[in-house]
Enzyme design. Structure first.
Site, PDB file in Angstrom:
ATOM      1  N   SER A  85       2.273 -12.684   6.863  1.00  0.00           N
ATOM      2  CA  SER A  85       1.601 -12.165   5.700  1.00  0.00           C
ATOM      3  C   SER A  85       2.505 -11.753   4.535  1.00  0.00           C
ATOM      4  O   SER A  85       2.023 -11.621   3.417  1.00  0.00           O
ATOM      5  CB  SER A  85       0.769 -10.950   6.113  1.00  0.00           C
ATOM      6  OG  SER A  85       1.602  -9.883   6.508  1.00  0.00           O
TER       7      SER A  85
ATOM      8  N   LYS B 116       6.491  -5.212  -0.716  1.00  0.00           N
ATOM      9  CA  LYS B 116       5.181  -5.748  -0.328  1.00  0.00           C
ATOM     10  C   LYS B 116       4.084  -4.743  -0.705  1.00  0.00           C
ATOM     11  O   LYS B 116       4.292  -3.530  -0.592  1.00  0.00           O
ATOM     12  CB  LYS B 116       5.205  -5.992   1.190  1.00  0.00           C
ATOM     13  CG  LYS B 116       3.988  -6.696   1.770  1.00  0.00           C
ATOM     14  CD  LYS B 116       4.162  -6.880   3.287  1.00  0.00           C
ATOM     15  CE  LYS B 116       3.012  -7.635   3.921  1.00  0.00           C
ATOM     16  NZ  LYS B 116       3.181  -7.800   5.385  1.00  0.00           N
TER      17      LYS B 116
ATOM     18  N   SER C 208       5.016 -11.377  10.605  1.00  0.00           N
ATOM     19  CA  SER C 208       4.805 -11.407   9.155  1.00  0.00           C
ATOM     20  C   SER C 208       6.054 -11.258   8.282  1.00  0.00           C
ATOM     21  O   SER C 208       5.985 -11.465   7.076  1.00  0.00           O
ATOM     22  CB  SER C 208       3.791 -10.335   8.745  1.00  0.00           C
ATOM     23  OG  SER C 208       2.487 -10.746   9.077  1.00  0.00           O
TER      24      SER C 208
END
Lengths: 92, 493
Positions: free
Chosen positions: B152, B77, B176
């Site tokens: 997210s 990420k 997330s």
């Protein structure tokens, strides 16, 4: 709840245009309105939790653990001169 | 080799010499080249760097033998600092940022021989539940590209779900990792707060953030967590005396004999999607068949979790994001008139709308006159939410719930009303407030979209939730379903 959006934005050091402020005002009011329901909860005598676990912060030995990496650490700065950060004049 | 392979499958192939790390890396680079334009799961890929890492891994294997994740591709990420390539947190305020060091977990993955495949898309500063607030544009769900992948960590989820990588790292502040895992039909683990070092992970809400794996199955999640977990003297909240776990052995469970599963009434409510509820109820029935006892429990303060979270997380965010002052790093506006103009205009230009909303919310709840009514109150409610769980775990070993009340929604469906978006995390947020481990795994489909089953364990008992999830996975085939549009089996039945 009436929120002075421009004041909160200044506390946050974010410029808001009038249009942005007009849009954010009702949104913040709606979010804060939702948050208001916390006042229903009886929290008399309840200790606040700042950190999920009751762990003591461990101490580490105070020794130098990294080398001088000034150039690498400053490489992402928007403005540098002679290894110093450059900002607009603060005192006239 | 099939692209929809688990990390452990790929590891067996590499160990037996059927494939090399370079061949594996090339397979996924080819898939990224073929499919990323459609999904926008990756925001940065350096194919030459990926192949160089794979070559180095093959050389290491030949010379010294294989390390724990030797040659296995893992996507990262965009919130993790990496010394090679840009780190942007999908924000324009970090438009030219190259981290001067690796996050602790990145160093650990490298030391274990993993091949880091690239940076994945995410909501800006991890603030969002749909990966629509990214400065790089929206990411799409491989099961239906008109829909969001969750957030997210949506880029990591979409990349694993479409087999652009066999595994990825995400972070989880209010769901997330677990919510996007659920919405894309993969497995995601948020470890106990303090289990994994946060050093070098761009901070959103420091008392809630935790990194974890997003994978095809339960064992793969354990393989990665075994490598990234552990005390780091460089993170004061990384716990030094966390109970050790045998991560891989926990995944050998094939039944649930004697396991007491708590079913909290507050997580099975009106308003949730009927098919989601059916899938999760059916999963619990299956757990019973595997020998578990289902016990009805109550977590009475659940209804206040979202409100407490939207005080605590924005408050911490407004403090954390004050460091973006355009002096040491980050975007600076053109021709600032004075210091104040430089701060306010740089931050206006650099931050997106959702990040501004959260900073302002946090600044308000922390401001003089409101601190006691909001921030202190929310911290006290946080204590009550944590106590609910502690009391429940006196009665049960593990808690099972839906991960999300709804399956993946349409792009743009919830962007107009921030509060509706916030409520999509209603089943994941309490776990972060209490600092507990949580895992989401696939357990069915609703309207042909994946549904996630969430396991919540007591602090430091990731082994309990891994065992429960492994036994469920062994008895069902939901984790093997893959999206048809991306060469998967398309079996949404």
């Amino acid at each position: 709840m009436d929120i002075d959006v421009k004041k909160v934005a200044m506390l946050s050091r974010i410029r808001l245009t009038d249009d942005e402020a007009a849009e954010l005002g009702p949104q913040l009011a709606s979010i804060i309105g939702y948050i208001e329901q916390l006042s229903e909860v009886d929290t008399d005598g309840v200790e606040p939790t700042a950190h999920p676990h009751d762990a003591a912060m461990p101490l580490r030995a105070n020794v130098v653990s990294n080398s001088n990496r000034r150039d690498a650490l400053q490489a992402s700065s928007p403005k540098l001169e002679s290894g110093l950060y450059v900002v607009p004049k603060v005192i006239e | 080799m099939m692209p929809y392979s688990s990390l452990s499958d790929i590891q067996s192939r590499l160990n037996s010499g059927k494939s090399t790390a370079v061949e594996v890396a090339q397979l996924y680079l080819d898939r990224i080249a073929a499919y990323n334009d459609e999904l926008n799961a990756f925001v940065h890929i350096d194919a030459a760097d990926v192949l160089a890492q794979a070559q180095a891994s093959d050389a290491h294997r030949a010379e010294h033998g294989a390390r724990a994740l030797e040659g296995l591709p893992i996507a990262i990420k965009d919130i993790f600092c990496t010394s090679n390539g840009p780190t942007r947190c999908c924000s324009n305020i970090l438009d030219d940022f190259h981290a001067p060091y690796d996050a602790h977990v990145i160093s650990q993955l490298k030391a274990a021989g993993a091949v880091l495949v690239g940076k994945t898309n995410m909501d800006e500063f991890a603030m969002g539940s749909s990966t629509e607030t990214s400065a790089f544009g929206v990411c799409r769900n491989p099961w239906d590209t008109d829909r969001i992948p969750g957030g997210s960590s949506g880029g990591s989820a979409a990349a694993v779900a479409a087999a652009l990588t066999p595994a990825a790292l995400g972070t989880d502040t209010g769901g997330s990792i677990r919510q996007p895992a659920a919405l894309t039909g993969i497995t995601g683990l948020k470890p106990t707060y303090g289990r994994v070092s946060r050093r070098g992970i761009i901070a959103f809400a420091s008392s809630l953030d935790q990194a974890g794996p997003m994978t095809r199955n339960v064992k793969d999640a354990a393989m990665i967590t075994a490598v990234i977990a552990g005390h780091d003297a460089g993170d004061a909240t990384s716990v030094s005396d966390a109970p050790a776990i045998d991560w891989l052995a926990a995944c050998d469970a094939q039944d649930m004999k004697g396991l007491k599963i708590g079913k909290p009434s507050e997580y099975f409510v009106d308003g949730m999607d009927a098919e989601v509820r059916e899938s999760v109820e059916a999963a619990l029935k299956q757990c019973q068949d595997l020998g578990a006892e289902i016990i009805d429990i109550s977590l009475p303060h659940t209804k206040y979790a979202v409100a407490a979270y939207y005080v605590i997380a924005p408050s911490e965010a407004s403090a954390n994001l004050s460091r973006y002052d355009s002096v040491r790093f980050g975007h600076r506006c053109d021709d600032p008139e004075d210091l104040l103009d430089m701060y306010t205009r740089s931050r206006d230009e650099g931050f997106g709308a959702e990040v501004k909303r959260r900073i302002l919310t946090g600044a308000f709840t922390l401001s003089s006159g409101y601190y006691d009514a909001y921030y202190l109150k929310a911290q006290k409610v946080r204590t009550l939410i944590q106590q609910d769980f502690i009391q429940a775990f006196e009665q049960v070993d593990v808690i099972a719930t839906p991960t999300s009340p709804i399956p993946a929604f349409k792009l743009g469906e919830k962007t107009d009303d921030p509060l509706t978006m916030y409520l999509s995390d209603i089943f994941t947020i309490a776990v972060n407030l209490a600092g507990l481990p949580g895992l989401s795994q696939p357990c069915g489909f609703a309207n042909n979209l994946p549904v996630g089953l969430q396991w919540i364990g007591p602090a430091w008992r990731e082994d309990t939730i891994l065992s429960a999830a492994a036994a469920y996975e062994h008895a069902t085939d939901w984790s093997t379903k893959t999206p048809a549009g991306f060469n998967g089996n398309g079996d949404a039945s």
